[in-house]
Design a protein around this motif. Structure first.
Motif, PDB file in Angstrom:
ATOM      1  N   LEU A 134     -12.294 -11.219  80.169  1.00 57.84           N
ATOM      2  CA  LEU A 134     -12.843 -12.413  80.808  1.00 57.84           C
ATOM      3  C   LEU A 134     -14.056 -12.916  80.036  1.00 57.84           C
ATOM      4  N   GLY A 135     -14.884 -11.985  79.557  1.00 54.23           N
ATOM      5  CA  GLY A 135     -16.011 -12.375  78.725  1.00 54.23           C
ATOM      6  C   GLY A 135     -15.552 -13.064  77.456  1.00 54.23           C
ATOM      7  N   GLU A 136     -14.473 -12.553  76.864  1.00 53.76           N
ATOM      8  CA  GLU A 136     -13.931 -13.182  75.659  1.00 53.76           C
ATOM      9  C   GLU A 136     -13.493 -14.616  75.956  1.00 53.76           C
ATOM     10  N   VAL A 150      -3.800  -8.686  91.445  1.00 53.52           N
ATOM     11  CA  VAL A 150      -5.119  -8.077  91.305  1.00 53.52           C
ATOM     12  C   VAL A 150      -5.336  -7.622  89.868  1.00 53.52           C
ATOM     13  N   VAL A 151      -6.492  -7.981  89.328  1.00 54.02           N
ATOM     14  CA  VAL A 151      -6.885  -7.523  87.996  1.00 54.02           C
ATOM     15  C   VAL A 151      -7.652  -6.216  88.144  1.00 54.02           C
ATOM     16  N   VAL A 158      -5.833 -12.500  81.255  1.00 59.69           N
ATOM     17  CA  VAL A 158      -5.144 -13.442  80.377  1.00 59.69           C
ATOM     18  C   VAL A 158      -3.927 -14.072  81.038  1.00 59.69           C
ATOM     19  N   ALA A 159      -3.134 -13.278  81.773  1.00 57.34           N
ATOM     20  CA  ALA A 159      -1.873 -13.785  82.334  1.00 57.34           C
ATOM     21  C   ALA A 159      -2.007 -14.333  83.746  1.00 57.34           C
ATOM     22  N   VAL A 160      -3.188 -14.222  84.355  1.00 58.33           N
ATOM     23  CA  VAL A 160      -3.334 -14.585  85.768  1.00 58.33           C
ATOM     24  C   VAL A 160      -2.962 -16.042  86.026  1.00 58.33           C
ATOM     25  N   TYR A 203      -9.461 -22.866  84.445  1.00 59.47           N
ATOM     26  CA  TYR A 203      -8.004 -22.839  84.399  1.00 59.47           C
ATOM     27  C   TYR A 203      -7.307 -23.570  85.533  1.00 59.47           C
ATOM     28  N   ALA A 204      -8.055 -24.123  86.462  1.00 59.94           N
ATOM     29  CA  ALA A 204      -7.430 -24.854  87.564  1.00 59.94           C
ATOM     30  C   ALA A 204      -6.596 -26.027  87.047  1.00 59.94           C
ATOM     31  N   GLU A 205      -7.160 -26.837  86.204  1.00 67.50           N
ATOM     32  CA  GLU A 205      -6.446 -28.017  85.725  1.00 67.50           C
ATOM     33  C   GLU A 205      -5.309 -27.678  84.764  1.00 67.50           C
ATOM     34  N   PRO A 206      -5.543 -26.862  83.709  1.00 66.84           N
ATOM     35  CA  PRO A 206      -4.440 -26.570  82.778  1.00 66.84           C
ATOM     36  C   PRO A 206      -3.220 -25.929  83.434  1.00 66.84           C
TER      37      PRO A 206
END
Length: 303
Positions: free
Chosen positions: A106-108, A198-199, A230-232, A253-256
């Motif tokens: 997530l930091g990446e 869940v991550v 990444v896959a969420v 990531y909501a819009e994409p």
């Protein structure tokens, strides 16, 4: 035992065996053959009168004596390395140094695009490499100088480390647009009745949030566990599962992915995301330069 009896290369191999817990892993790190590492371990066992590492189902486990040697040898090797490579100044415009950062995936996702864009403009020869900040060996790797900085909520980095707050992270519920829950405020009953992705990220702030959620209700209906974020977005866009994610991730990531997010029905604390470095490198010029860049890019006034 006299120092003249010790081959410094044996201690370097010992240190990498301790980090990798395998002969093949240490050999790969050092650019040596496995027989060379095995022979070095044999010599060191004879010299010190101890097995040092024992083969187990979990790899090469250190003996109590080998564990006792770990910190002083790591410190000695780091001191020698730093002395031989000491720099009084750091010029980012001409440097070709490789920095290693400890962070989550997530930091990446959140930090690296902006950081790399900044480095491209002011330090074109500098390169970055990342390792996971929830690694069990992170503390030792930072003490030995193999990892320069780490970012996250990392309670294991206390004694011997400096830290600086970057920002506070809050959590929301994320789901596909058009999801049955996308009609207003989500109740706790609706939350626990939903299917969850869940991550799993042990040793991080996200893991602490998961523990709090599990303590507040009957338990989530977890349909999917993944080790990274990444896959969420892809998963939620194609299913009716929901996920608890940092708000920064949801915004990005909501819009994409045609997703929506809502306030979390459980009162969750904000998680402080900090920048960490080992005290031994507090005044090292390159370390100072990079942490100043990161702080200036990502710190927020509310931090």
């Amino acid at each position: 035992m006299d120092l003249k009896d010790i081959d410094l290369n044996l201690l370097v191999i010992y240190h990498h065996l301790l980090m990798e817990r395998s002969v093949s892993g240490a050999a790969a790190k050092l650019g040596l053959t496995q027989p060379t590492v095995s022979n070095a371990l044999k010599r060191l066992r004879t010299l010190l009168g101890d097995e040092l590492f024992l083969r187990t189902s979990r790899g090469m486990e250190p003996t109590p004596y080998a564990s006792q040697l770990a910190e002083p040898i790591a410190y000695a090797l780091s001191t020698i390395h730093n002395t031989l490579n000491q720099q009084t100044t750091f010029d980012p415009t001409t440097s070709d140094r490789k920095f290693v950062l400890g962070m989550t995936d997530l930091g990446e996702i959140e930090l690296l695009p902006k950081l790399m864009q900044r480095l491209e403009n002011i330090a074109p020869g500098v390169t970055l490499s990342t390792v996971r900040s929830n690694s069990d060996s992170l503390r030792n790797e930072m003490e030995a100088g193999h990892v320069d900085l780490a970012i996250g909520l990392l309670p294991q980095l206390k004694t011997g480390f400096f830290q600086q707050r970057l920002f506070m992270q809050s959590y929301v519920c994320l789901f596909r647009t058009g999801h049955p829950l996308a009609k207003g405020k989500i109740t706790q009953r609706q939350f626990f009745d939903a299917d969850h992705a869940v991550v799993v990220s042990a040793g991080t702030g996200h893991a602490q949030i998961d523990d709090i959620i599990e303590s507040k209700g009957p338990g989530r209906r977890i349909r999917l566990l993944v080790p990274h974020f990444v896959a969420v977005g892809h998963i939620l866009a194609a299913t009716d599962m929901i996920s608890t994610v940092p708000e920064l991730y949801a915004r990005r990531y909501a819009e994409p992915f045609k997703l929506s997010y809502a306030p979390h029905p459980i009162t969750l604390p904000k998680i402080g995301i900090n920048l960490f470095w080992h005290a031994k490198y507090h005044k090292e010029p390159g370390n100072q330069w990079l942490r100043n860049i990161i702080f200036n890019l990502f710190s927020t006034p509310s931090s």
